[in-house]
Write a protein that holds these residues in place. Sequence first.
Motif, mmCIF file in Angstrom:
data_model
loop_
_atom_site.group_PDB
_atom_site.id
_atom_site.type_symbol
_atom_site.label_atom_id
_atom_site.label_comp_id
_atom_site.label_asym_id
_atom_site.label_seq_id
_atom_site.Cartn_x
_atom_site.Cartn_y
_atom_site.Cartn_z
ATOM 1 N N ASP A 123 0.830 -1.211 0.000
ATOM 2 C CA ASP A 123 0.000 0.000 0.000
ATOM 3 C C ASP A 123 0.865 1.262 0.000
ATOM 4 N N ALA A 124 2.006 1.192 0.699
ATOM 5 C CA ALA A 124 2.914 2.345 0.721
ATOM 6 C C ALA A 124 3.467 2.626 -0.676
ATOM 7 N N GLN A 125 3.771 1.565 -1.428
ATOM 8 C CA GLN A 125 4.275 1.751 -2.793
ATOM 9 C C GLN A 125 3.202 2.347 -3.696
ATOM 10 N N VAL A 126 1.968 1.883 -3.532
ATOM 11 C CA VAL A 126 0.872 2.439 -4.328
ATOM 12 C C VAL A 126 0.678 3.924 -4.003
ATOM 13 N N GLN A 127 0.728 4.261 -2.712
ATOM 14 C CA GLN A 127 0.550 5.656 -2.304
ATOM 15 C C GLN A 127 1.682 6.538 -2.835
ATOM 16 N N LYS A 128 2.889 6.009 -2.837
ATOM 17 C CA LYS A 128 4.033 6.758 -3.357
ATOM 18 C C LYS A 128 3.843 7.069 -4.837
ATOM 19 N N GLU A 129 3.411 6.073 -5.604
ATOM 20 C CA GLU A 129 3.198 6.295 -7.029
ATOM 21 C C GLU A 129 2.019 7.236 -7.275
ATOM 22 N N GLN A 130 1.020 7.187 -6.399
ATOM 23 C CA GLN A 130 -0.120 8.086 -6.539
ATOM 24 C C GLN A 130 0.316 9.538 -6.329
ATOM 25 N N LEU A 131 1.158 9.766 -5.314
ATOM 26 C CA LEU A 131 1.661 11.113 -5.049
ATOM 27 C C LEU A 131 2.517 11.624 -6.213
ATOM 28 N N ALA A 132 3.341 10.718 -6.761
ATOM 29 C CA ALA A 132 4.186 11.120 -7.888
ATOM 30 C C ALA A 132 3.334 11.488 -9.099
ATOM 31 N N PHE A 133 2.267 10.750 -9.310
ATOM 32 C CA PHE A 133 1.385 11.059 -10.437
ATOM 33 C C PHE A 133 0.655 12.386 -10.222
ATOM 34 N N ASP A 134 0.190 12.613 -9.007
ATOM 35 C CA ASP A 134 -0.497 13.873 -8.721
ATOM 36 C C ASP A 134 0.424 15.059 -8.994
ATOM 37 N N LYS A 135 1.696 14.965 -8.572
ATOM 38 C CA LYS A 135 2.664 16.047 -8.811
ATOM 39 C C LYS A 135 2.903 16.240 -10.305
ATOM 40 N N ALA A 136 3.077 15.102 -11.043
ATOM 41 C CA ALA A 136 3.333 15.213 -12.480
ATOM 42 C C ALA A 136 2.140 15.830 -13.193
ATOM 43 N N GLN A 137 0.952 15.522 -12.714
ATOM 44 C CA GLN A 137 -0.257 16.088 -13.331
ATOM 45 C C GLN A 137 -0.340 17.600 -13.080
ATOM 46 N N GLU A 143 8.248 22.456 -26.517
ATOM 47 C CA GLU A 143 9.093 21.353 -26.038
ATOM 48 C C GLU A 143 8.873 21.107 -24.548
ATOM 49 N N GLN A 144 8.816 22.176 -23.766
ATOM 50 C CA GLN A 144 8.579 22.027 -22.328
ATOM 51 C C GLN A 144 7.219 21.397 -22.055
ATOM 52 N N LEU A 145 6.220 21.771 -22.820
ATOM 53 C CA LEU A 145 4.881 21.196 -22.640
ATOM 54 C C LEU A 145 4.887 19.705 -22.961
ATOM 55 N N GLU A 146 5.535 19.337 -24.060
ATOM 56 C CA GLU A 146 5.572 17.913 -24.447
ATOM 57 C C GLU A 146 6.367 17.083 -23.448
ATOM 58 N N ASN A 147 7.486 17.630 -22.963
ATOM 59 C CA ASN A 147 8.284 16.911 -21.968
ATOM 60 C C ASN A 147 7.494 16.710 -20.675
ATOM 61 N N SER A 148 6.739 17.700 -20.284
ATOM 62 C CA SER A 148 5.936 17.602 -19.074
ATOM 63 C C SER A 148 4.862 16.520 -19.221
ATOM 64 N N LYS A 149 4.250 16.463 -20.408
ATOM 65 C CA LYS A 149 3.234 15.437 -20.640
ATOM 66 C C LYS A 149 3.853 14.039 -20.638
ATOM 67 N N THR A 150 5.043 13.916 -21.204
ATOM 68 C CA THR A 150 5.713 12.608 -21.213
ATOM 69 C C THR A 150 5.992 12.130 -19.788
ATOM 70 N N VAL A 151 6.483 13.029 -18.932
ATOM 71 C CA VAL A 151 6.735 12.668 -17.530
ATOM 72 C C VAL A 151 5.444 12.237 -16.845
ATOM 73 N N MET A 152 4.361 12.971 -17.101
ATOM 74 C CA MET A 152 3.090 12.618 -16.476
ATOM 75 C C MET A 152 2.617 11.229 -16.938
ATOM 76 N N ASP A 153 2.779 10.915 -18.224
ATOM 77 C CA ASP A 153 2.356 9.601 -18.737
ATOM 78 C C ASP A 153 3.195 8.481 -18.141
ATOM 79 N N GLN A 154 4.501 8.727 -17.985
ATOM 80 C CA GLN A 154 5.373 7.711 -17.394
ATOM 81 C C GLN A 154 4.964 7.406 -15.957
ATOM 82 N N VAL A 155 4.696 8.457 -15.202
ATOM 83 C CA VAL A 155 4.322 8.267 -13.802
ATOM 84 C C VAL A 155 2.958 7.587 -13.712
#
Length: 347
Positions: free
Chosen positions: A95-109, A127-139
Motif C-alpha cells: 500500500d505504501a508503494q501504491v501511495q508513493k506512485e499516486q503522489l508522484a502522479f499527482d505532482k506530475a499532473q 518542447e517544455q509542454l511535451e516533456n511535461s506530458k511525457t513525464v506525467m504519462d510515465q508516472v
Amino acid sequence: MKNIWLLLPCSLLLFSCGNKPAATTTTIDTIPVKIMPLQKQGSAISITASGQFTTDDEVYLSFKTNGIISNILVKEGDPVRKGQLLATLNLTEIDAQVQKEQLAFDKAQRDYQRIQRLYNDSVATLEQLENSKTVMDQVRQQLNTAQFNRSYSSIHATQDGYVLHKLVNSGQMVNAGTTVLQTNGASSTHWILRVGVSDREWAQVKIGDKATIEIPGQANDTLPGTVTRKSEGVDAQSGTFLIDVQLSGNKPAAIAAGMFGRCYIQSAASNSNTTWSIPYAALLDGNGSNGFVFITNDHKTAQKIPVTIAGVEKDNVLINSGMEQAGALIISGSAYLKDQSPIRIIP
C-alpha cells in the motif's frame, strides 16, 4: 606237394570275396512338428500401466509480489468456489508503494497543467509542454503497475474445485511466483489417470485408444477411459513418457486426487505397423526386442529366421518384422530343429 600250392591262391581268393564289407548309407531322421499358418494382421496390443488420478486443470496459485503472508483462509481438501478469497499478503509495504506512485502522479499532473497554462500565455515552449506530458504519462504507468501488483497481493480461486495442497503458512516470507496453494476444478471437469510408459509402449499408443481403468480396493469396479494426451518428452522424475487416460462419465465417489490406479490400454496397430501374434513356445532365444523362430514354406524343411518383438499379450508374443515371407510357423518340436532340418507335419 605241387597240388597243395595250387589250392592256396584259390582259398585266399574265396576268403577275400566272402568278407567284403557292405556299402554304408547315411539317413537323416525327419523331425515331427506342428505348424500354424501365418497371416499378417493388425492385432490389438494391450498395455498395462499404473499412475495417479488427477484433473486436467490443476492450478498452482501464487502472489504477484514479494511479501509476508497475512492469512491463508483454506485447508487441504476444502471445496472452493470461483472468485473465493484464499490467501492474502500483509499489505503495509504494498500500500505504501501504491501511495508513493499516486503522489508522484499527482505532482506530475500538476506540473503538466502549470506548463500548459504557461504555454497558453506564450511563456513556456512547446518542447517544455511535451516533456511535461511525457513525464506525467510515465508516472501514470508506474501507478498502474503498482495498483496491478496490489490487486494480485491476494489469491482468489480461479474455478470451482478443491484445495489439493497448501505449501506455506501464515507469517512466512514468500517471493513473487512462489506456489502457495494448488487447486483443481474437480467439481466440474474431467478426471484423468496419468500413467508412465516405456518408449516402445508410447510409440504403440494412439490418441483415442480405449482403456479400462481399475480403482484401488475395488477390483470388481472398472471404468471406461480414452487416451487424450501423449507427452512429447520424457518425465525427468520418473524417466517414463506420460500418457493421460480420461475417465468417461462423472467422477466416481471413490476417486481422489493423487490416488493410484491401473489401466489396460487397447491399442490397435495401424496398417503400417501390423503384427503377427504367435505362441510363446514358438519364440527362441528371446533377448529384449530380438529373437528367432522356425518357419517352413515347403512343409519339408525348417528355416530359422530372426524376428523383432513388438510386445507381449497374455498368451502370445507380438512380432512386427522378420516374418514377411513366411508361409507357416513351427509351433512345436523347435527344440530339436536346426536350420534346414527336414520335418514331417503332424496334426
